[in-house]
Scaffold this active site. Structure first.
Site, PDB file in Angstrom:
ATOM      1  N   HIS A   1       0.822  -1.223   0.000  1.00 29.70           N
ATOM      2  CA  HIS A   1       0.000   0.000   0.000  1.00 29.70           C
ATOM      3  C   HIS A   1       0.852   1.267   0.000  1.00 29.70           C
ATOM      4  O   HIS A   1       0.353   2.367  -0.212  1.00 29.70           O
ATOM      5  CB  HIS A   1      -0.920   0.031   1.228  1.00 29.70           C
ATOM      6  CG  HIS A   1      -1.911  -1.087   1.254  1.00 29.70           C
ATOM      7  ND1 HIS A   1      -2.810  -1.290   0.234  1.00 29.70           N
ATOM      8  CD2 HIS A   1      -2.132  -2.079   2.159  1.00 29.70           C
ATOM      9  CE1 HIS A   1      -3.549  -2.356   0.522  1.00 29.70           C
ATOM     10  NE2 HIS A   1      -3.159  -2.860   1.671  1.00 29.70           N
TER      11      HIS A   1
ATOM     12  N   HIS B   1      -6.272  -7.155  -0.192  1.00 32.04           N
ATOM     13  CA  HIS B   1      -6.417  -5.722  -0.461  1.00 32.04           C
ATOM     14  C   HIS B   1      -5.748  -5.356  -1.789  1.00 32.04           C
ATOM     15  O   HIS B   1      -4.791  -6.014  -2.202  1.00 32.04           O
ATOM     16  CB  HIS B   1      -5.770  -4.898   0.654  1.00 32.04           C
ATOM     17  CG  HIS B   1      -6.350  -5.142   2.014  1.00 32.04           C
ATOM     18  ND1 HIS B   1      -5.788  -6.027   2.912  1.00 32.04           N
ATOM     19  CD2 HIS B   1      -7.446  -4.616   2.614  1.00 32.04           C
ATOM     20  CE1 HIS B   1      -6.513  -6.036   4.021  1.00 32.04           C
ATOM     21  NE2 HIS B   1      -7.533  -5.195   3.869  1.00 32.04           N
TER      22      HIS B   1
HETATM   23  C1  X5A Z   1      -0.907  -5.116   4.133  1.00 30.93           C
HETATM   24  C2  X5A Z   1      -2.360  -5.085   4.468  1.00 30.93           C
HETATM   25  C3  X5A Z   1      -4.285  -3.776   5.149  1.00 30.93           C
HETATM   26  C4  X5A Z   1      -4.652  -2.425   5.643  1.00 30.93           C
HETATM   27  C5  X5A Z   1      -6.102  -2.357   6.056  1.00 30.93           C
HETATM   28  C6  X5A Z   1      -6.509  -1.022   6.571  1.00 30.93           C
HETATM   29  N1  X5A Z   1      -2.894  -3.895   4.805  1.00 30.93           N
HETATM   30  N2  X5A Z   1      -7.909  -0.952   6.853  1.00 30.93           N
HETATM   31  O1  X5A Z   1      -3.018  -6.108   4.455  1.00 30.93           O
HETATM   32 ZN    ZN Z   2      -3.989  -7.068   2.904  1.00 29.03          ZN
END
Ligand code: X5A
Ligand code: ZN
Length: 681
Positions: free
Chosen positions: A139, A178
Site C-alpha cells: 500500500h 487488499h
Molecule cells: C498489508 C495489508 C491492510 C490495511 C487495512 C486497513 N494492509 N484498513 O493487508
Molecule cells: Zn492485505
C-alpha cells in the site's frame, strides 16, 4: 549451466519489534506474532531446516529512493527518536499506519530482506524463496505510508531487479485481499512490470475504496495493458474462485508476457478466517497458486509476505507456500469446484477490459457486463467450512475460534507426504533409467504368471504377444508402487500405449481408485468398456476422430502444436486444467502414444501443471521413448528443475474457436470452465 535448486528463507526476529503502542482498532491486527507464529509453524513442519537460510540486511537509502521520495524517507527516518506522542501525531498523517521507534529500522530490514531474496534467486544461489517481513509494503506509495505499509518492499525489489540484473519483464502477483494501490501507482506507466491484483472490492465499498482498483484500470501510457485488477464484489470467495481467476485471467497473460522473474505480494488475508478479507479459501489453495507460478520465469519466484491477520490461517498458508517452493507434492484441493456467479462476472469483465492488449484474448468474444448481480450472495453449495453455514450468526470472537477448530481438523486431513517426490521406473527400461537426469526409484518387474492372472479377466486377446506381456509386467510393477502410495509418480515404457493404458485404468479402478484422469496424447484406438464415471479421458490428437463424438467422460481435443512455438498453454489453461480441477481425480495417467501432435515443451507443461491434481500422483506411459522427451518428462515429474518450456505463441483464431466450442459444450458438467455469464449460466 546447471539449474538452480533450493529454496531460500529470509527471516529476522528483529522485525517483530515494530508494534502498536497505543489503542487503534484499525491497526491492532498487524501484530508481531504474525511473523513469529508463521516461523514457528514452519519449524513445526521441519520446513525451516530444509530451506537455505539467507540473512536479512538493511535496505540502503539509495535502494529506498528507487521508489520513494526523499521527503518520505526523511519523515520515516525522523521517527526513530520520537516519543509516543510525536509518533502518534506523525502516524495520524496517514491512512492506517503506526510508527514505533524501531519501525524505520524494521522497514529497512523488510526492504533489505526482500532484496536479499531477489539476489539469492537472480545469482542462482537458490531457485526460489520466501521472505517473512514486517512492516508489509504494497500500500505504500512514493510519498506516503498507507495500510500498515511504510516502504513498498516488492516495488523496490522490482526496480532493483531491473537495474541490477537488466531485467525487461517482471511479473508481480498480488494475492493479498487488499488492492496494492501503491504498487499499481508505481508501475502504472511501466510496460516492463506486469502487475496483477485481486482484491475485496464490493463495488468500491471496501477499503481503500478507490475507483482505480476496478477492472478497467489497465495501466497508463506505455504501461497500458500491464495492470490487471480483478475486483471481488462479494465476500466468501473460495478455492474455486481463486483457481478460476488463475486459469482464465492471470496465467494465460503471464505465459504470454513470459516474465524473467516473478515476485509475489503474498498476503494471506485472502485466506479463510481472516477478519479483513472475509474470504473462504483454505491454506492448500496457496500451494496450488505457488505451484502454478513456479512454471514461469524458469522457476525464479520470490514470495514476500504482505497481510494476513488470522494467525492460524496465516501460518498454515505460509507453510503450504514454502512446502510447495521446496517441491513437495501439492495437496488435493477441497470443496466443490465451481466459481460463484459474482466471481465469473468479475473474471468476464477483466477479460473484456484486457482484450485489446493480449493476443491470447484477441479472438474471445467477451464483453463487459454492465449489470452485475445483486449484492446478496447466492447460497453456496456444500463447502467444508464454517462461513458457509447460513445459520452461523455469531460474534467475531466465536467465529475466530470456530475457524481455528476447523483449520485444526482440516490440516490434519491434508496429507503431508514424505519428501522428496519419488519417481519409479523399471530397471530394464530402454529409456535407460541411468540416463535420466534425476534419481529414480527402480522397480522390479512383475512376474509373468502374476500378470497373466491380473489381465486374464479382461483384454485376454490383446496380451497374447510376449512382447506386450513383458511390457505390461513393467507397467504394472510401476503402477502398483503408485497405487500403494510407495512412490508419488512413475514412468513406464510400452510398445503399445493404448493397451497398457487400458490395463492400467482397469487395474487402478479395481484397486479402488474412484476417479482416474487419463490424458492420451497421440493416435490411439480408445479401447472401449471403461468404467463409466470412474475414468475421465481426454484425447489430444492431430486428426478429428472420425465418427466419434465427445461425451462427458471421453473428450476429444484436436490440437497440433504450432511449429513456431508452444501455443498449447492456452488449451491447457483454458480447457484441460479447468476440466481436470472440476473432476478432482485421485490418480492421473498420461500416455504418450504414436504420432503425438504436441512438442516436448507442450508435453512438459502438461506434466508440470497436472501435478496440482491427485496429490501429484501421475503415471506416465510412454510409447514414444525419444531420449529428449523421456528426460523432460522425468524432470517435470521429479520437479527437480523447471524445464525450459520454450517460446510461447498465442493461439490462432481457429484454435480459440475450438476451445470456445468445447467450453460451451462442457461447462455445465465441468464448472471450472465457466468464465463468462452470457450463455444462461
Ligand atoms: C498489508 C495489508 C491492510 C490495511 C487495512 C486497513 N494492509 N484498513 O493487508
Ligand atoms: Zn492485505
Amino acid at each position: 549451466a546447471a539449474m538452480a535448486s533450493g529454496t531460500a528463507l529470509v527471516y529476522d526476529e528483529e522485525m517483530t519489534t515494530h508494534k502498536l503502542l497505543w489503542s487503534d482498532p484499525v491497526c491492532d491486527i498487524e501484530v508481531p506474532e504474525r511473523l513469529s507464529s508463521s516461523y514457528e509453524q514452519l519449524k513445526c513442519y521441519n520446513l525451516v531446516e530444509r530451506c537455505v537460510h539467507v540473512p536479512a540486511r538493511e535496505g540502503s537509502e539509495e535502494e529506498i529512493l528507487l521508489v520513494h521520495s526523499s521527503e518520505h524517507l526523511e519523515v520515516a527516518k525522523s521517527t526513530q527518536t520520537m516519543n509516543e506522542e510525536e509518533l502518534k501525531r506523525v502516524s495520524g498523517n496517514y491512512d492506517a499506519f503506526f510508527f514505533h521507534p524501531n519501525t524505520y529500522h524494521c522497514a529497512r530490514l523488510a526492504v533489505g530482506a526482500t532484496l536479499q531474496l531477489v539476489d539469492a534467486v537472480m545469482t542462482g544461489k537458490v531457485c526460489n524463496g520466501m521472505a517473512l517481513v514486517r512492516p508489509p509494503g504494497h500500500h505504500s506509495q512514493k510519498n506516503a505510508a498507507n495500510g500498515f505499509c511504510l516502504f513498498n518492499n516488492v516495488a523496490i525489489a522490482g526496480e532493483y531487479a531491473k537495474r541490477k540484473y537488466g531485467l525487461q519483464r517482471i511479473l508481480i502477483v498480488d494475492w493479498d485481499v487488499h488492492h496494492g494501490q501503491g504498487t499499481q501507482y508505481i508501475f502504472e506507466e511501466d510496460p516492463s512490470v506486469l502487475y496483477f491484483s485481486w482484491h475485496r472490492y464490493e463495488h468500491q465499498e471496501f477499503w481503500p475504496s478507490l475507483k482505480e482498483s476496478d477492472y478497467d484500470a489497465v495501466g497508463l501510457g506505455r504501461g497500458e495493458g500491464f495492470n490487471i485488477n480483478l475486483p471481488w464484489n462479494k465476500v466468501g470467495m473460495g478455492n474455486s474462485d481463486y483457481l478460476a481467476a488463475f486459469f482464465h485471467v492471470l496465467l494465460p497473460m503471464a505465459f504470454e508476457f513470459d516474465p524473467e522473474l516473478v515476485l509475489v505480494s503474498s498476503g494471506y488475508d485472502s485466506g479463510i478466517g481472516d477478519p479483513e478479507g472475509q474470504m473462504n479459501a483454505t491454506p492448500e489453495v496457496f500451494a496450488h497458486l505457488t505451484h502454478f507460478l513456479m512454471q514461469l520465469a524458469n522457476g525464479k519466484l520470490c514470495v514476500v509476505l504482505e497481510g494476513g491477520y488470522h494467525l492460524k490461517s496465516l501460518s498454515e498458508s505460509v507453510c503450504m507456500t514454502v512446502k510447495t517452493l521446496l517441491g513437495d507434492p501439492v495437496p488435493q484441493i477441497t470443496g466443490e469446484m465451481a466459481p460463484c456467479l459474482s466471481a465469473i462476472e468479475s473474471i468476464q469483465n477483466v477479460r473484456a477490459a484486457h482484450k485489446p492488449y493480449w493476443k491470447w484474448l484477441a479472438y474471445e468474444d467477451t464483453s463487459v457486463l454492465q449489470n452485475l448481480s445483486t449484492k446478496s450472495h447466492p447460497p453456496k453449495k456444500a463447502n467444508p467450512n464454517p462461513f458457509t453455514d447460513p445459520e452461523s450468526k455469531i460474534t467475531n470472537n466465536d467465529e475466530s475460534v470456530k475457524v481455528e477448530r476447523f483449520l485444526e481438523l482440516h490440516m490434519k486431513n491434508i496429507l503431508f507426504p514424505v519428501p522428496p517426490i519419488k519417481t519409479a521406473t523399471t530397471a530394464d527400461s530402454k529409456g535407460s533409467a541411468h540416463l535420466l537426469p534425476v534419481p529414480v526409484h527402480l522397480v522390479k518387474e512383475m512376474d509373468k504368471t502374476e500378470i497373466k492372472a491380473l489381465v486374464s479377466g479382461f483384454y485376454a486377446d490383446l496380451v497374447k504377444e510376449d512382447k506386450i506381456l513383458h511390457s505390461l509386467g513393467n507397467m504394472l510393477a510401476v503402477l502398483d508402487k503408485i497405487l500403494k502410495k510407495e512412490v508419488c509418480n512413475g514412468i513406464a515404457e510400452s510398445p503399445r500405449a493404448a493397451v497398457s493404458v487400458a490395463v492400467a485404468l482397469r487395474h487402478s479402478v479395481q484397486f479402488g481408485f474412484q476417479r482416474v484422469l487419463c490424458i492420451f496424447v497421440g493416435d490411439m484406438q480408445i479401447i472401449p468398456n471403461i468404467e463409466d464415471g470412474k475414468i475421465l479421458m481426454i484425447h489430444i490428437c492431430e486428426n478429428e476422430q472420425s465418427g466419434k463424438t465427445s461425451s462427458k467422460h471421453c473428450i476429444s481435443l484436436n490440437w497440433k502444436e504450432d511449429a513456431e512455438g508452444n501455443d498449447f498453454f492456452s488449451a491447457l489453461l483454458g480447457f484441460i486444467l479447468p476440466v481436470a480441477y472440476s473432476y478432482q481425480p485421485n490418480l492421473t495417467v498420461i500416455a504418450i502414444g504414436p504420432n503425438r501432435s504436441l512438442g516436448i515443451s507442450g508435453i512438459s507443461l502438461l506434466f508440470a501443471l497436472l501435478q496440482g491434481l491427485a496429490e501429484s500422483r501421475i503415471f506416465a506411459v510412454m510409447e514414444d521413448t525419444e531420449m529428449n522427451l523421456m528426460r523432460s518428462v522425468a524432470k517435470a515429474l521429479v520437479g527437480a528443475s523447471t524445464p525450459d518450456f520454450g517460446v510461447y505463441v498465442p493461439p490462432t483464431q481457429e484454435k480459440v474457436t475450438k476451445i470456445k466450442i468445447l467450453r460451451d459444450q462442457f461447462q455445465q458438467e465441468w464448472k471450472m470452465l465457466q468464465c463468462s455469464v452470457k450463455d444462461g449460466i
